[in-house]
Design an enzyme around this catalytic site. Structure first.
Site, PDB file in Angstrom:
ATOM      1  N   HIS A 235       0.837  -1.210   0.000  1.00 22.30           N
ATOM      2  CA  HIS A 235       0.000   0.000   0.000  1.00 22.30           C
ATOM      3  C   HIS A 235       0.866   1.252   0.000  1.00 22.30           C
ATOM      4  CE1 HIS A 235      -4.181  -1.431   1.027  1.00 22.30           C
ATOM      5  NE2 HIS A 235      -3.486  -2.555   1.115  1.00 22.30           N
TER       6      HIS A 235
ATOM      7  N   GLU B 287       3.196  -0.375   4.032  1.00 19.70           N
ATOM      8  CA  GLU B 287       2.818   0.984   3.634  1.00 19.70           C
ATOM      9  C   GLU B 287       4.058   1.760   3.227  1.00 19.70           C
ATOM     10  OE1 GLU B 287      -0.223   2.395   3.727  1.00 19.70           O
ATOM     11  OE2 GLU B 287      -1.450   1.165   5.072  1.00 19.70           O
TER      12      GLU B 287
HETATM   13 ZN   LIG Z   1      -4.014   1.562   0.892  1.00 19.80          ZN
END
Ligand SMILES: [Zn+2]
Length: 1236
Positions: A1031, A1116
């Site tokens: 992400h 992330e």
């Molecule tokens: Zn995301």
């Protein structure tokens, strides 16, 4: 109060006079004090004299162990004689003036405040009350009040509020007495219940009698009165009272009077006090109305403008700006509806779902604005002293507290029969390779299915479907072809090693990726001295030095002309709609059109025309117009090929049926070699931008309001007079709905909502042309939604210049100055906020100076990475395959939009067809990776590219990695979202990463089938060793992970748990720990392993809970940059992102070694060496390692704050930090911190 005893015997000099006097006073307490008034007066007067004249006397009274304060307070309580009482208060006054903090603290802790209130109330019953006593009492209370947290409550309960108010009312002109009363009142008023009660007693009106126009007298009185008034006006009831009595114009007039007369700025605090009153009044709707009616905007705008040159007046400017922003009349977004401009017909619309809700409003409902403004709740007349508790609650609100939910359940919802169909995606687990020729073949059993990967079963478009085939790799695509041959030979001559021997421990020294040590070797960005350092992956240093030279070589000319494809009705149609830009003199034609539209030309002037019949136009140019100089990036971008890209686009299905290709995607992006530091924020930039916005209201005649781009009304006639920029975003991943020229060089831009939704604006990607050189353009994206953004903390948008590209610098660069992100004056409908009213949108503003005339430039939120780019990369990866690589590309499923969702399988071919080798091959642990479920998080795709390129590489590490694992990869979980320029959702208008618990096969096919793959693996006992979903994160810096841990969740939530809940294999920490050591961008400190309720349907949590994968992660990557490690202070680029993806692979190799050693207690030391920390086994479980330094602190800095009421902008504490405070406010009025 108990009678205290003087501690004269111990530890205190017996010859201390003051203590002897205190002893005497102590003995007098009670009866004697009343009887012998004269002695009491004498003793207290002597004590006072000693304290006034000898510093040590005070010290002796206040020294630790002395009960002097108790004696004084007891005497004060018992005294009925005014003179004695006064003496004692003088004593206290002397004592508390010195070393105030601690002494006042002692006084408060001994109950002094209560005694003072008690005397105050009884003294008020005397008629007339002693003025001197009132003066001393209030002076003392003024000293004590700010140090006593319960001061307001004590005052109210003792009945002191009214005493003070009455004293003030009777002594309005007695400045000497009024001042301490006001000081006390100021403290009373900070308690919200007191404020309401005081308001009822007319105190607000009283304050207006005290404050007055500019005067050199009584300034301290005014100042305190204004402070008190400001505190009182925090109560909405009081604010309304002021509005109703018509004081708003009076306050403005007062402010103006002080502004004009206080020319030497001596009374800034009074001016600030007046503004604070206005600020609190304008917290209510009526207040804002009264402010506007009193011409407040103009008054504050003009006065602020006059203050701007004097830096010390910044607090006034900042507060004025805050008030003006609040009162700025809310505008409607210039849109007919906030529903996405494009609609996609779903196969079925689940009732009650977001799409049903979106389209259920009766026609004619204006969803852009609400009639209602804000909701003003009635005030509670109870103490809210427990606000801290409330915060504490919010902090833990989202943490999962249901222990049952925290334990992985591993029950697979559907019968194995249903999952059996997924067997076909795992042929590597059954393949026997008996027909495979290990000596010769390159392609045998791993025949790629990519031939159907890129074809589309949907025949909605007449565009030709081009099926690329994997080509024989050319030498330049596989630079190390020599090595490849060598390694082939090696493999062939190996004497059938046993399966275990292929797992021989990797030489750790060979892994060259230590964070600290190898700064020079693996620096992928220039070193601080400005010289380019060689990158670690893909390229050799010599290649690197050649980059710039290569690019400046004469450029290859590539024709885009596609003669078989000239009909392209959609294209012609579009051109007609827009009005053919016949007189367009730009050298670079924008846009680049698909199929039959070859009019591309660089330089040379003259008109090259996008006519209905493109090739004719081209012939007019003498047959050479149909060429475009394409930068030759083949060597630098082995996975990029412009022609292949165009072919890929032809097979991509978009809802708006895009027929154009954005130049950056076509040319490719070569990451620049220079550093791109986080942008330092210029002081006052937000303020000056806001003032420019306010000027729209003050000087409405300066505003053009000219629509220059509008996909809701796609035929604006834009005259090509060079007065306006031209915008476009009709290409894959493009997102711009409307552009309005506000002033000559300023544009308001509106982003489109995700398809089938009415919000999620964040991602942008659009084209600009028709620019002038030498002027500064300001762009405002006016419908952002998040309450804060990394654009306030050093992040810049990305720009791609076509002129730069064709000059040999095809790249996205971080661009823009005067960047800031702030709440604006465009109202957000409660329909789009989930019911919350009175919300505004946010503006991202940045300024640009273009360097080239006749350029076509692109702007994006982050480095674009389209679905067609993915397909191109996958096709090129196919070409990187060597005989040793097992690469299979399957189509997992088709998306709602008719695109295919690729699934990759990468591992090493078995060494031979011997059963041992086949066995080793089939039994490799599975690593399951996915990315890009959120379309706006393009960085996830760049990380994935790094992973894929590394996995397909020829390095020894890559070889070992393939031999160690079977990789199952879904590189793009949301192709439709990516293609259509969505930020967060798929075509179903939903966030796909909230559908994992119960994905619908029709509406969420990619999630449904990916989950099924995992369920299949769990059924056959082959659940992945690691699951990771890539992400991007818009609010934090660095790269980090979210994982799942029962123990850490329990810790965070304070729920009671049995000890068995806290026994947990800490293996989930190993991979992020390794990453923090080898990947420069990765930060362990930012990682978290808490399971949140709001995340229970994300990939990470579902794969952990239902599939039973302990190492289930969200990784992330920042969209902004890093604040630690080698890249500290720099914005992140594709090079760093790709490096992250590669380092993730290296980390998996280390993990392999650690997990391989799990059951060997004696190897623990070795493991601790590898991890680089001291580890110790936990006795109860031999496979558990506790990495001591990893134990999370009890409350990690995780921000769970919920979005607070916008009106509650906290007051800057200090006069000097307006802007800083404001940005902090923005930080705090935030939505939940991390989304995955
Ligand atoms: Zn995301």
């Amino acid at each position: 109060m108990n009678k205290p005893k003087m501690a004269t015997e111990k530890g205190v000099p017996s010859n201390s006079r003051v203590l002897m006097l205190l002893s005497q006073l102590e003995r007098m307490n009670g009866e004697a004090m009343l009887r012998d008034v004269e002695t009491a007066r004498q003793v207290t007067a002597k004590i006072l004299h000693l304290i006034q004249t000898q510093e040590k006397s005070g010290k002796e009274v206040m020294s630790k162990g002395s009960s002097g304060m108790e004696v004084i307070l007891a005497s004060l309580e018992n005294s009925r004689d005014v003179q004695t009482t006064l003496n004692i208060m003088y004593i206290l006054s002397e004592l508390l003036t010195i070393g105030r903090g601690r002494r006042v603290g002692v006084f408060v802790s001994k109950g002094g405040t209560g005694v003072l209130f008690q005397i105050l109330v009884s003294a008020s019953n005397e008629l007339p009350p002693s003025e001197e006593l009132m003066l001393q009492l209030h002076s003392l209370l003024a000293k004590v009040g700010p140090k006593d947290r319960k001061f307001g409550v004590k005052a109210r309960l003792s009945g002191a509020l009214n005493v003070t108010v009455n004293v003030m009312k009777q002594n309005l002109h007695n400045t000497k007495l009024l001042l301490p009363c006001l000081q006390v009142l100021r403290v009373y008023s900070t308690n919200s219940v007191n404020a309401i009660s005081l308001g009822k007693n007319g105190v607000v009106e009283l304050m207006f009698k005290i404050v007055g126009p500019y005067s050199k007298k009584n300034t301290s009185l005014f100042k305190v009165a204004l402070d008190a008034l400001g505190a009182l006006l925090k109560s909405k009831t009081n604010a309304r009272r002021v509005v109703d009595s018509g004081h708003v114009p009076a306050l403005l007039a007062l402010y103006l009077d002080w502004h004009r007369n206080d020319t030497r700025h001596r009374c800034m605090l009074i001016r600030k006090g007046l503004l604070v009153c206005l600020r609190n009044i304008t917290n209510i709707k009526l207040g804002r109305k009264a402010f506007l009616e009193a011409d407040g905007m103009r008054i504050l705008y003009n006065s602020s403008t006059e203050c701007l040159p004097v830096r010390t007046l910044d607090p006034l400017v900042n507060t004025s700006s805050l008030i003006m922003r609040k009162c700025f009349p809310k505008n409607r977004l210039p849109l007919p509806t906030i529903k996405s401009a494009f609609h996609f017909q779903l196969p079925h619309v689940p009732p009650g779902g977001p799409v049903a809700q979106l389209y259920s409003q009766p026609p004619g409902v204006d969803d852009v604005v609400d009639e209602s403004d804000d909701n003003e709740e009635p005030e509670a007349e109870t103490d809210t002293d427990n606000e801290e508790d409330k915060d504490q609650c919010n902090l833990n609100d989202d943490i999962e507290t249901d222990i049952n939910k925290l334990h992985p359940k591993r029950t697979i919802g559907c019968p194995f029969e249903e999952l059996k169909v997924y067997q076909k995606f795992f042929s590597e687990l059954s393949e026997d390779f008996q027909d495979y020729s290990f000596e010769l073949s390159k392609s045998a059993s791993t025949t790629s299915s990519s031939t159907y990967l890129y074809s589309s079963s949907s025949a909605r478009f007449s565009r030709p479907v081009v099926v690329p085939t994997a080509q024989t790799p050319s030498p330049k695509q596989i630079p190390d072809s020599q090595d490849v041959c060598n390694s082939v030979k090696e493999h062939q001559t190996l004497p059938s090693p046993s399966p275990t021997s292929s797992q021989t421990p990797l030489d750790l020294d060979a892994i060259h990726l230590r964070k600290d040590k190898d700064k020079k070797e693996d620096a992928n960005i220039p070193t601080p001295d400005g010289h380019a350092a060689p990158p670690s992956f893909c390229r050799s240093p010599s290649q690197d030095h050649m980059i710039e030279q290569e690019l400046s070589h004469p450029l290859e000319c590539v024709s885009l002309e596609d003669k078989e494809n000239q009909s392209a009705e959609a294209v012609s149609e579009r051109v007609r709609n827009e009005g053919s830009p016949v007189n367009n003199l730009r050298h670079i034609q924008s846009p680049l059109l698909l199929g039959g539209f070859p009019v591309r030309r660089v330089g040379g002037g003259g008109s090259n025309v996008g006519s209905d019949c493109g090739s004719e136009g081209a012939e007019d140019e003498g047959g050479e117009a149909a060429v475009l100089e394409v930068p030759d990036t083949a060597q630098l971008l082995p996975l990029h090929d412009p022609d292949l890209y165009v072919e890929m686009v032809k097979g991509t299905q978009s809802v708006p049926q895009y027929a154009e290709v954005a130049y950056p995607d076509y040319f490719g992006h070569v990451a620049p070699m220079f550093k791109e530091p986080l942008l330092e924020r210029i002081y006052g930039v937000q303020r000056s931008k806001i003032f420019q916005d306010i000027e729209r209201l003050i000087h409405p005649n300066d505003i053009l309001d000219k629509v220059v781009y509008d996909i809701d009304h796609p035929s604006p006639v834009i005259e090509e007079n060079g007065e306006s920029l031209k915008f476009n975003s009709q290409f894959e991943s493009g997102n711009l709905r409307k552009a309005v020229q506000v002033r000559k060089y300023e544009y308001d831009l509106v982003l489109n909502a995700d398809i089938n939704s009415n919000h999620y604006h964040q991602w942008f990607y659009f084209e600009v042309s028709g620019m002038r050189v030498g002027v500064t353009y300001r762009f405002n994206i006016i419908n952002c939604e998040k309450s804060n953004s990394q654009f306030n903390y050093g992040m810049q948008a990305l720009m791609y210049s076509v002129q730069e590209a064709i000059s040999g610098r095809p790249r996205w660069v971080r661009t823009g100055t005067d960047i800031c992100y702030y709440k604006n004056h465009f109202a957000r409908s409660s329909i789009a906020t989930g019911g919350q009213k009175g919300k505004s949108y946010y503006t991202l503003t940045f300024s640009i100076n273009f360097s080239h005339k006749d350029d076509v430039c692109y702007f994006a939120y982050h480095y674009p990475y389209t679905y067609s780019t993915l397909k191109m990369h996958l096709s090129k990866l196919e070409a990187m395959r060597t005989p040793q690589i097992y690469l299979r590309q399957d189509v997992l499923c088709e998306t709602l939009g008719g695109n295919t969702c690729p699934l990759l399988t990468i591992t090493a071919m078995p060494e031979s067809k011997s059963s041992d080798h086949i066995c080793q091959f089939r039994n490799r642990p599975v690593i399951f990776l996915s990315a890009r479920v959120h379309p706006g998080e393009t960085n996830a795709s760049w990380v994935m590219k790094g992973t894929l390129e590394f996995l397909m590489g020829t390095s020894p590490l890559a070889v070992s990695l393939r031999e160690a694992y079977i990789f199952k990869i879904v590189p793009m979980l949301n192709p439709d979202g990516v293609i259509n320029g969505n930020h967060r959702c798929s075509l179903s208008g939903e966030d796909l990463n909230r559908q994992w618990q119960n994905p619908n096969p029709e509406l969420h096919p990619t999630i449904y089938h990916t989950k099924s793959l995992l369920q299949y693996l769990a059924y056959i006992q082959r659940a992945p060793l690691v699951f990771c979903d890539y992400h991007g994160h818009s609010r934090k810096k660095n790269v980090f992970m979210y994982g799942c841990s029962v123990k850490e969740t329990v810790w965070q939530s304070n729920i009671s748990a049995t000890s068995s809940d806290l026994q947990e294999d800490l293996g989930y920490r190993t991979l992020p720990k390794i990453l923090s050591q080898i990947a420069p961008a990765f930060s362990m400190a930012s990682s978290s392993f808490v399971v949140e309720r709001s995340k229970e349907s994300t990939a990470r949590v579902v794969v952990w809970r239902e599939i039973g994968v302990k190492r289930s992660y969200t990784m992330e990557s920042t969209l902004c940059g890093c604040d630690q490690g080698k890249y500290k202070g720099l914005q992140i680029g594709t090079r760093e992102l790709e490096e992250m993806g590669a380092q993730f692979c290296v980390a998996l190799l280390r993990l392999k070694r650690l997990t391989g050693l799990r059951n060997h207690q004696h190897l623990l030391d070795l493991e601790s060496d590898i991890i680089g920390t001291h580890s110790k086994p936990v006795s109860s479980c031999t496979t558990t390692y506790v990495l001591e330094e990893d134990e999370p602190s009890f409350l990690e800095a995780i921000d769970y704050s919920a979005e607070s009421n916008d009106d509650d902008d906290a007051e800057p504490e200090s006069d000097l930090c307006g802007e800083v405070q404001e940005s902090l406010d923005q930080l705090s009025d935030s939505e939940s911190n991390h989304r995955d």
